[in-house]
Structure formats: structure tokens, C-alpha cells
Write an enzyme that holds these catalytic residues in place. Structure first.
Site, short mmCIF file in Angstrom:
data_model
loop_
_atom_site.label_atom_id
_atom_site.label_comp_id
_atom_site.label_asym_id
_atom_site.label_seq_id
_atom_site.Cartn_x
_atom_site.Cartn_y
_atom_site.Cartn_z
N ASP A 118 -4.19 3.61 -1.65
CA ASP A 118 -4.49 4.55 -0.37
C ASP A 118 -3.56 5.61 -0.67
O ASP A 118 -2.37 5.26 -0.51
CB ASP A 118 -4.31 3.50 0.87
N HIS A 119 -3.89 6.83 -0.32
CA HIS A 119 -3.19 7.97 -0.03
C HIS A 119 -2.12 8.32 -1.23
O HIS A 119 -1.10 8.47 -1.19
CB HIS A 119 -2.52 8.07 1.20
N ASN A 137 -11.83 2.78 6.91
CA ASN A 137 -10.48 2.21 6.83
C ASN A 137 -9.94 1.77 8.26
O ASN A 137 -9.89 2.53 9.19
CB ASN A 137 -9.52 3.41 6.42
N ILE A 138 -9.49 0.57 7.87
CA ILE A 138 -8.96 -0.14 9.30
C ILE A 138 -7.67 -0.72 8.98
O ILE A 138 -7.55 -1.39 8.05
CB ILE A 138 -9.68 -1.13 9.74
ZN LIG Z 1 -5.65 7.47 5.69
#
Ligand SMILES: [Zn+2]
Length: 332
Positions: A94-95, A277-278
């Protein structure tokens, strides 16, 4: 060099194609610890939902990247033990903020990576994304890119203001970068405080804040430009009021925490949005459970008791998201 295929993981390509056709979205849940991972895998196995396990920079700093990858590998075996014969599990960065980081994850068994160069100028975003794509695709690892800026704070990713994705840029960006999916900005936001009270209206009956609606016109325009292309929504927690209220009634202090209404996410999931996304919602569920146990039983000092209830709360939350919001149950 370890291929994710040896670990029993899958990339997102086929998963996203099916989700777009089927009008549902794949849950992307962040994980930082064992209880969270158990809850995600149990919820996915029991509902037969494909699932994306996300590792953020904060998670790597907290739990150690090596340990997290072995946990994901273990999760595949755990899913099989739970009776899920062919688990559809993605391990996703993520990221990612540099080529080196994305490369190290590809080399280490991740099946999908995000390169978030959305804060860079447009041409630099394309160039960096393309570099990651060229490396990742050699190993059949899928790449998510981002265009537009989300507001809010999530681990080390933060921005004070959002800039909606410009639909006129998406074809050029996707074609030249070669990315497999695109995170866009249509008014979702990172964290549990997605909007300031000034951006919201107040429900006169309950006094609760009502957030501004997502920019579905921007999403529609993006889909018109890129028909059938996988779209991703970040910052899509709904900040369930029951958890916020529970936390606040047990000595917590989360005034005016606010998220994205689930009806809006349900609507988005039916479109080309195929990954949602959670993260914050599971943090709230975890915190509510810990406060509940420690308040009701001040003598409790066994972490398995409060982390155990936290795990139950998160599992229930994940199942609810899968079945009632994303519609991904029965798809794996
Ligand atoms: Zn994000």
C-alpha cells in the site's frame, strides 16, 4: 527472489476483471498484527470472498516487513485449513513511494504493489509508475498507480487538501505508465476524520454530521474515458457510529469522527471500482473491543481476552463489508 506464486498468492488481474463484470469490488484490508490477519482470513474464508491483504509503510515500521510477508504466507495455509480450497489472496504493498521499495516487495513475494507518485508532477508520476510497471510485469506482479490527491492522514501519507482526478488525463496516464489499476480521487479521504465539520451538514434530528457526497460525476467521466479499466478507491472507511459511540461512552474521545456512507460505497462497487480500501474501520472495531473488556473487567490482564474480543469485532466488521457493502461474497 521469491515468486508469490510459490506462496499460493495471486495477483489482481483476473480478480479485477471478474469484479468489474460482476458489479462488485474486492476488499483491501490493511493488516498490522496477528489478530487482524486472523479476522480478515476467517471472514474471507467463511464468505468465500477474494481478498487483498495490504501492507502500509506504518505496518512495515510497526511489525517488520519480513514478518508480515511470512504472516501472509501463513495466511494462505490458514485459509486452506479453514476449508477454503483455493484461496484468492493478494499480498499488496500500500502506498509504495519509491522504485526500490516496490522492487524489494516484488522480489520478496508480494503479488501486487502500489506506486503512489501522485504528489509528484504529472510527467514524473508517469515516469516512476512506468519504471515500476516494467520491473513488476517481468514477474507477473500487478501495479496500482494513483492520479489525483486524497485529503486526510493515513500512516505517513497525508495531505491537507484533495484534488479530484482529472478525467481528461486518465487515458494518457494509463496508456503511457502501463499500470494495471488506477486509484482516483473523488472525495474519499484517509483516516477517521475524513471531513471537517465545516464541510458537512448536521442532521437536525440526531445532531450527527452528514458528509458531502462522493463526486460520482468524476467517476463516471473516468469510466467513460477508460471503459472496463480497474478503478481503486482509497480512504473508504465508513467510521461506523456504533464503534465511535462505544469508544466515547467508555472513556474515549473521538468527537465528530466521520467516514464515507456505505450506500455510496455500495454504489461505487457496482461500477468499475473493483478495489475498496478499508483500514480505519477495523482500528475503531479493535479499539472499541479493548475499551469494552478493560472497562467491564478492570482486573483483566490477559491480552488474549481483549485482543480476542477485538478479533471477533473485526471479523464481524469484515464480513459485513464483504456481504453488505462490496458484494464480493461467493466470488472466490
Ligand atoms: Zn491510501
Amino acid at each position: 527472489m521469491v515468486s508469490y506464486k510459490e506462496l499460493g498468492l495471486v495477483n489482481t488481474r483476473e480478480m479485477f476483471a471478474k469484479a468489474i463484470k460482476g458489479g462488485y469490488a474486492i476488499p483491501a484490508f490493511n493488516f498490522n498484527n496477528m489478530e487482524q490477519l486472523q479476522a480478515i482470513i476467517k471472514a474471507a474464508a467463511e464468505t468465500k470472498s477474494p481478498v487483498i491483504l495490504q501492507v502500509s509503510k506504518g505496518a512495515r515500521n510497526y511489525a517488520n516487513q519480513t514478518l508480515l510477508r511470512y504472516m501472509a504466507q501463513g495466511a494462505v495455509e490458514y485459509a486452506k485449513e479453514l476449508g477454503w480450497e483455493h484461496p484468492q489472496i493478494v499480498l499488496h504493498l500500500d502506498h509504495g513511494d519509491s522504485f526500490e521499495l516496490c522492487k524489494s516487495c516484488v522480489d520478496f513475494g508480494f503479488s501486487s504493489v502500489m506506486i503512489d507518485a501522485s504528489s509528484l508532477p504529472y510527467e514524473e508520476n508517469i515516469a516512476l509508475t512506468k519504471k515500476v510497471v516494467e520491473y513488476a510485469h517481468q514477474f507477473d506482479v500487478t501495479v496500482e498507480a494513483e492520479l489525483g490527491v486524497l485529503a486526510g492522514v493515513e500512516d505517513e501519507v497525508s495531505s491537507a487538501v484533495s484534488h479530484y482526478t482529472k478525467p481528461e488525463e486518465v487515458v494518457d496516464f494509463a496508456t503511457r505508465s502501463g499500470c494495471d489499476s488506477l486509484a482516483i480521487s473523488i472525495g474519499t479521504s484517509h483516516g477517521a476524520y475524513k471531513f471537517t465539520p465545516e464541510q458537512c451538514t448536521r442532521d437536525p434530528k440526531t445532531g450527527k454530521l452528514v458528509p458531502p457526497p462522493l463526486a460520482f460525476d468524476v467517476l463516471d467521466a473516468v469510466m467513460e474515458q477508460l471503459p472496463g479499466f480497474p478503478i481503486v478507491l482509497h480512504g473508504s472507511s465508513s467510521v461506523p457510529q456504533e464503534y465511535v459511540d462505544m469508544i466515547n461512552s467508555l472513556g474515549g474521545k473521538l468527537p465528530d469522527a466521520i467516514g464515507i456512507p456505505e450506500e455510496q460505497l455500495r454504489k461505487a462497487a457496482k461500477s468499475a471500482v473493483c478495489k475498496i480500501n478499508i483500514d480505519s474501520d477495523s482500528r475503531l472495531a479493535f479499539t472499541a473491543a479493548v475499551r469494552k473488556v478493560l472497562t467491564e473487567k478492570p482486573g483483566e490482564f490477559d491480552p488474549r481476552k481483549y485482543c480476542g474480543l477485538a478479533r471477533d469485532f473485526m471479523e464481524e466488521l469484515y464480513k459485513h463489508k464483504i456481504i453488505d457493502v462490496l458484494g464480493s461474497d461467493g466470488k472466490a
